[in-house]
Design an enzyme around this catalytic site. Sequence first.
Site, PDB file in Angstrom:
ATOM      1  CE  LYS A  57      -7.653   1.526   3.324  1.00  0.00           C
ATOM      2  NZ  LYS A  57      -6.314   1.812   3.907  1.00  0.00           N
ATOM      3  CD  GLU A  80      -2.769   1.067   2.566  1.00  0.00           C
ATOM      4  OE1 GLU A  80      -2.405   0.333   3.511  1.00  0.00           O
ATOM      5  OE2 GLU A  80      -3.801   1.770   2.616  1.00  0.00           O
ATOM      6  CB  CYS A 117      -4.956  -1.392   4.166  1.00  0.00           C
ATOM      7  SG  CYS A 117      -4.095  -1.564   5.769  1.00  0.00           S
TER       8      CYS A 117
END
Lengths: 300, 300
Positions: free
Chosen positions: B120, B47, B157
């Site tokens: 995300k 990331e 994540c």
Amino acid sequence: MTARPASVRIALIQERAANTQSEAIALLEKRVRTAAASGAQIICTQELFNTPYFCRTQDVRHFDLAEPVPGPTTDAVSRLAAELNVVLIVSLFEHRGPGVYHNTAAVIDADGRFLGKYRKMHIPQDPGFEEKFYFTPGDLGYPVWKTAYGCIGVLICWDQWFPEAARMLALAGAEILFCPTAIGWLADEKETEGATQHSAWEIVQRGHAVANGCYFAAVNRIGKEGNTEFWGQSFVADYHGRMLARASVDQSAVLTADCDLQALEQARRIWPFLRDRRIDSFDGLASRMIDDASAAPEES
Amino acid sequence: MTARPASVRIALIQERAANTQSEAIALLEKRVRTAAASGAQIICTQELFNTPYFCRTQDVRHFDLAEPVPGPTTDAVSRLAAELNVVLIVSLFEHRGPGVYHNTAAVIDADGRFLGKYRKMHIPQDPGFEEKFYFTPGDLGYPVWKTAYGCIGVLICWDQWFPEAARMLALAGAEILFCPTAIGWLADEKETEGATQHSAWEIVQRGHAVANGCYFAAVNRIGKEGNTEFWGQSFVADYHGRMLARASVDQSAVLTADCDLQALEQARRIWPFLRDRRIDSFDGLASRMIDDASAAPEES
């Protein structure tokens, strides 16, 4: 609804198939008394605790094993629950009507009251696990119960592979998920696939515990029935997926664990998955698949 | 769309933060060449591969690190992808417009074409991971891409804790889920909580692999940044949750694994979770919580 308790002791009863339903019920009573004597407050049986795992083959005679829920078995279980002041979850083959049978768990509160039932939603069908022949899929959704000792939900066996089912229970407030099950190795697969199958089974359920911040209690049977060797290893995992207790592969067990519901709330405060779910983005979850058109991202 | 390949070699690039963005890109090129030389066909970064993990504090100056996507970095990556004939997934801090920044992954096909991006969806906010300050939640849903080497999806994540996100990708056809991440221990928690945190992280992602019959590839960073020690241990799990490869906690790695897509289809045939999902019962998944009224079972 009682106040939310700080901690709950649960017990899972892992057994082999009894010879008759009355023997199974007598054995259950014995195990429940043992569990209660060791402080257990919520006690759960394995799947179809008072029958063999008859789904190994497709045979109409096995429908005779079905019983009404509530019915004689839950009546006996209710008396036991009230006497010992414990919550009982019993997994039964339900006779709902001619040609309509369910794989059902009954939940009895600590005062003996029948709280309701869960009917297995996800029904498997594969060699040795011929359940679509026997079980009409459940039609009661994913109920949760605020018992005397905590808010619980029930899944049954194949349900355990579906994150949606565990999530539905957690969203409805369940903090301990019980999962009566009957899973084992087929004789011709055990050597090559057995370790992987068991590991996958454990991982996916511990994953539900983590993702939902719940305790997860799986209750499996033991013993060989035909070509199937049920792999036992009933377990309780906490909200971080930690293994609190695990029974053996082939021995009867009254497996107990303490579920700390205050710690559960603390864990959810710092890992607040339920806070951050993107509920605006989950429409596709009610689809069988998501086709190309709907999966294509908009460009910005 | 090319024919579905039998097997795909993937590589995960686990690194510590570079000193500058240009150093990070130079290092990426070096690692990608190493990966490609060992046969990797799809390669994924950690990331925010070309910045420090700046979300440890809330500081408006860090927005200067953001870049357009596509933009100069993806242009450089596209040239590399085309030269080496590899698919590249790069995680970037996206500058979409003044005051609108995303945590974004760009996907480049093996011919160098920019296939699209994922933003995300689930944004954390807790001490040391102050992401809601920086990242506007994603608005592109859960795209999947039919690359030259297989159909893939990306999570980033915090998304990794949400079964819904993995499921959305699987339903859209993804067979390998890549998850660039930046997760680590805070200095004052590592001793008491560290093992549990890491274990939970691994379990929940392996659980997604099992539940969806997918490969799951998590790519974490290493190194200490302030009080945060990123725990590395990038891994690839298969569709049964088996750990195929796992990197160390503190060393740079080009972690490779082979994803057998024929075996994946065979596994899904005998464990057909996608066949049996009770899509008629999942309406509540798009709710924050399910209240008492809707959770109550109908009696029959």
